[in-house]
Each structure stands twice: as structure tokens, then as C-alpha cells.
Design a protein around this motif. Structure first.
Motif, PDB file in Angstrom:
ATOM      1  N   THR A  31       0.807  -1.042  -0.104  1.00  0.00           N
ATOM      2  CA  THR A  31       0.069   0.053   0.032  1.00  0.00           C
ATOM      3  C   THR A  31       0.911   1.357  -0.017  1.00  0.00           C
ATOM      4  OG1 THR A  31      -1.978   1.178   1.138  1.00  0.00           O
ATOM      5  CG2 THR A  31      -0.252   0.227   2.498  1.00  0.00           C
ATOM      6  N   GLU A  32       0.402   2.327  -0.281  1.00  0.00           N
ATOM      7  CA  GLU A  32       1.012   3.759  -0.229  1.00  0.00           C
ATOM      8  C   GLU A  32       1.173   4.219   0.897  1.00  0.00           C
ATOM      9  OE1 GLU A  32       1.176   5.869  -4.528  1.00  0.00           O
ATOM     10  OE2 GLU A  32      -0.986   5.458  -3.995  1.00  0.00           O
ATOM     11  N   LEU A  33       2.179   4.866   1.249  1.00  0.00           N
ATOM     12  CA  LEU A  33       2.098   5.644   2.484  1.00  0.00           C
ATOM     13  C   LEU A  33       2.190   7.118   2.002  1.00  0.00           C
ATOM     14  CD1 LEU A  33       5.104   3.743   4.064  1.00  0.00           C
ATOM     15  CD2 LEU A  33       2.888   3.491   4.957  1.00  0.00           C
ATOM     16  N   VAL A  34       0.860   7.558   2.021  1.00  0.00           N
ATOM     17  CA  VAL A  34       0.504   9.074   1.437  1.00  0.00           C
ATOM     18  C   VAL A  34      -0.200   9.679   2.589  1.00  0.00           C
ATOM     19  CG1 VAL A  34       1.071   8.475  -0.708  1.00  0.00           C
ATOM     20  CG2 VAL A  34      -1.230   8.513   0.092  1.00  0.00           C
ATOM     21  N   GLY A  35      -0.226  11.152   2.544  1.00  0.00           N
ATOM     22  CA  GLY A  35      -0.935  11.804   3.412  1.00  0.00           C
ATOM     23  C   GLY A  35      -0.390  12.130   4.868  1.00  0.00           C
ATOM     24  N   VAL A  36      -1.371  12.869   5.413  1.00  0.00           N
ATOM     25  CA  VAL A  36      -0.872  13.229   6.764  1.00  0.00           C
ATOM     26  C   VAL A  36      -0.759  12.300   7.922  1.00  0.00           C
ATOM     27  CG1 VAL A  36      -1.698  15.512   6.532  1.00  0.00           C
ATOM     28  CG2 VAL A  36      -3.304  14.092   7.371  1.00  0.00           C
ATOM     29  N   HIS A  37      -1.488  10.911   7.438  1.00  0.00           N
ATOM     30  CA  HIS A  37      -1.159   9.768   8.187  1.00  0.00           C
ATOM     31  C   HIS A  37      -0.308   9.008   8.115  1.00  0.00           C
ATOM     32  CE1 HIS A  37      -4.849  11.498  10.764  1.00  0.00           C
ATOM     33  NE2 HIS A  37      -5.469  11.420   9.606  1.00  0.00           N
ATOM     34  N   ALA A  38       0.538   9.037   7.130  1.00  0.00           N
ATOM     35  CA  ALA A  38       1.444   8.286   6.595  1.00  0.00           C
ATOM     36  C   ALA A  38       2.407   7.448   7.723  1.00  0.00           C
ATOM     37  CB  ALA A  38       2.357   8.930   5.447  1.00  0.00           C
ATOM     38  N   GLN A  54      10.731   3.514   0.286  1.00  0.00           N
ATOM     39  CA  GLN A  54      10.206   4.788  -0.077  1.00  0.00           C
ATOM     40  C   GLN A  54       8.829   4.869   0.316  1.00  0.00           C
ATOM     41  OE1 GLN A  54      12.387   3.828  -4.419  1.00  0.00           O
ATOM     42  NE2 GLN A  54      11.135   5.424  -4.628  1.00  0.00           N
ATOM     43  N   GLY A  55       7.715   5.371  -0.561  1.00  0.00           N
ATOM     44  CA  GLY A  55       6.662   5.591  -0.195  1.00  0.00           C
ATOM     45  C   GLY A  55       5.724   4.546  -0.003  1.00  0.00           C
TER      46      GLY A  55
END
Length: 257
Positions: A31-38, A54-55
Motif C-alpha cells: 500500500t502507499e504511504l501518503v497523506g498526513v497519516h503516513a 520509499q513511499g
């Protein structure tokens, strides 16, 4: 206004040859690690066996195989054995510093030599400078690069002999990727020393664990990961102590950390 939490979307890769067990296929869920809750998501996934690249957070999801097991060292109870104490003394002159996650050419050249010596046909063998910069700099969590250098002369920094991209989590340090001068016969078992340094670094910071990634029982390339006792493994019922018999090796063995 409170930001709404978005539940992550998970994806599965296509099967590909397993790099550890001949004749088997590997598959990953990610899954992607994005946004303020990453960072929060990465923390939660890390406790259930995911790793960051990475992300992206990923873990093995192979059909009919559960050989890859997440392992972590229990820092507060760790006691170095005779071989590990010898290793700490042998490399005790190295100058160690935690640097911001910024890729340098010196690091990249060391990585190239490491991959050529230890993983010439691996998936990272074709990395270029941009790929390395992406690996180091594209992080949505608290990360740093630990550098290991020989003593400097005349105020100039010494030769870089090892490095590790590391994430700091709430409960420990996660060693994302370490590499070192594998051809330097005067510096044996540098990969093991880097792990030892992270255990001591985590202890000094009051953290509970050092996450070492995945271990495959029976794989010689992975054997070093269970030499740091006590170590915990992640199973269907959660984390538990790994109690298999272990003795000091008769000599410092080559590692692939």
C-alpha cells in the motif's frame, strides 16, 4: 477541522522468482504511504510485519509459502556474546554519525561496490544515482542515514566503509537497508557490526526493538538475523521469542546485511 482518515488500499504484485528459495515464486501485498497519516500507518503496519520501501509499505504474500518471517531484536534484554564483543572492539575506532536522509555520491559508489560483491544478479544491481536518491530521500516517515567512517586525518572525514538507511519508529529502529565495503578484508563482518551499533543506538534512545526485516529459516543468507538474542519472530498469534539453539560461530562469518 479534523482531517478524515482514509483507509489504505492494498494491492498484490504478480508472482516472480523467489530470491531466497530456489524453485519458488514470491508475491507481495503493498500500500502507499501518503497523506498526513503516513507515519501512523507505517507504524501500525510495521508491527504486523510490513516493511517500508520509499513511499510504499509491503510484506510477502506468497501462495502456499510462509517462509519469510519478520524478526526484531529485544534491545533491553540483549547481551552481546563473545563473538559480538570482539566485533565491537575490532571496529570501535569507526566514526559513526546519523545524517539527514540525503543521498551522496560517496554513498552510492559504496552501494555499487557492495552490490557487485554480494548481490551481482539481484534486483538492485541495476540501480543508478537517481534510483538511489529515490530510495534515500523519498520517505514520508522519520528517516536518517547512519554513516560509518574510518578515522579522519587533518580534520578531513575518513573513508566511508558502511551506511544504513534507518527509520525511527515509536517503539524502535527499523533497518531499511544497510551496505558496506565487502571487499575490505581488514574490516570483517561490517554488516554484523552495523546491526550491533543499531542495537546500542536504540538502547541509548530508550527504544524497545531493532527491526531486521525478514528471515528465512534454512537460508544461509539470512542466518545472521537470529544471532542477536533475544530475538522475536512474528507468527499467526503475534510476536514471540525465537528459542532455537544457537552457539557462537567458530569465526566471524560473512553476512549479507
Amino acid at each position: 477541522m479534523t482531517a478524515h482518515f482514509r483507509y489504505p488500499r492494498f494491492f498484490v504484485t504478480s508472482p516472480s522468482p523467489c530470491p531466497y528459495l530456489p524453485g519458488r515464486q514470491e508475491r507481495k501485498v503493498f500500500t502507499e504511504l501518503v497523506g498526513v497519516h503516513a507515519a501512523e500507518l507505517n507504524e501500525a503496519l510495521g508491527r504486523i510485519g510490513f516493511r517500508r520501501s520509499q513511499g510504499v509499505a509491503y510484506r510477502p504474500n506468497c501462495i502456499g509459502c510462509t517462509a519469510c518471517v519478520s524478526v526484531r531484536v529485544v534491545v533491553g534484554e540483549f547481551v552481546a556474546n563473545a563473538t559480538q564483543r570482539k566485533l565491537l572492539r575490532r571496529h570501535g575506532d569507526l566514526e559513526v554519525s546519523a545524517c539527514r536522509p540525503w543521498a551522496t555520491d560517496e554513498q552510492f559508489q559504496l552501494l555499487r561496490r557492495y552490490l557487485s560483491a554480494r548481490h551481482p544478479g539481484g534486483g538492485m544491481a541495476g540501480m543508478d544515482e537517481d534510483d538511489y536518491a529515490d530510495m534515500v530521500e523519498h520517505s514520508t516517515v522519520e528517516s536518517f542515514v547512519v554513516e560509518y567512517r574510518e578515522p579522519g586525518v587533518g580534520g578531513r572525514p575518513g573513508r566511508l566503509v558502511g551506511a544504513c538507511l534507518t527509520d525511527r519508529q515509536a517503539d524502535g529502529l527499523s533497518m531499511i537497508y544497510s551496505f558496506f565495503d565487502a571487499a575490505d578484508t581488514t574490516r570483517p563482518a561490517l554488516g554484523n557490526f552495523i546491526i550491533m551499533d543499531h542495537i546500542l543506538r536504540a538502547r541509548e534512545a530508550g527504544l524497545h526493538y531493532v527491526y531486521l526485516g525478514y528471515w528465512v529459516k534454512g537460508s544461509a543468507r539470512m542466518a545472521y538475523k537470529t544471532r542477536y538474542r533475544p530475538v522475536e519472530v512474528l507468527g499467526p498469534a503475534g510476536w514471540s521469542r525465537y528459542e532455537d539453539d544457537v552457539t557462537d560461530p567458530p569465526r566471524l562469518q560473512r553476512e549479507t546485511a
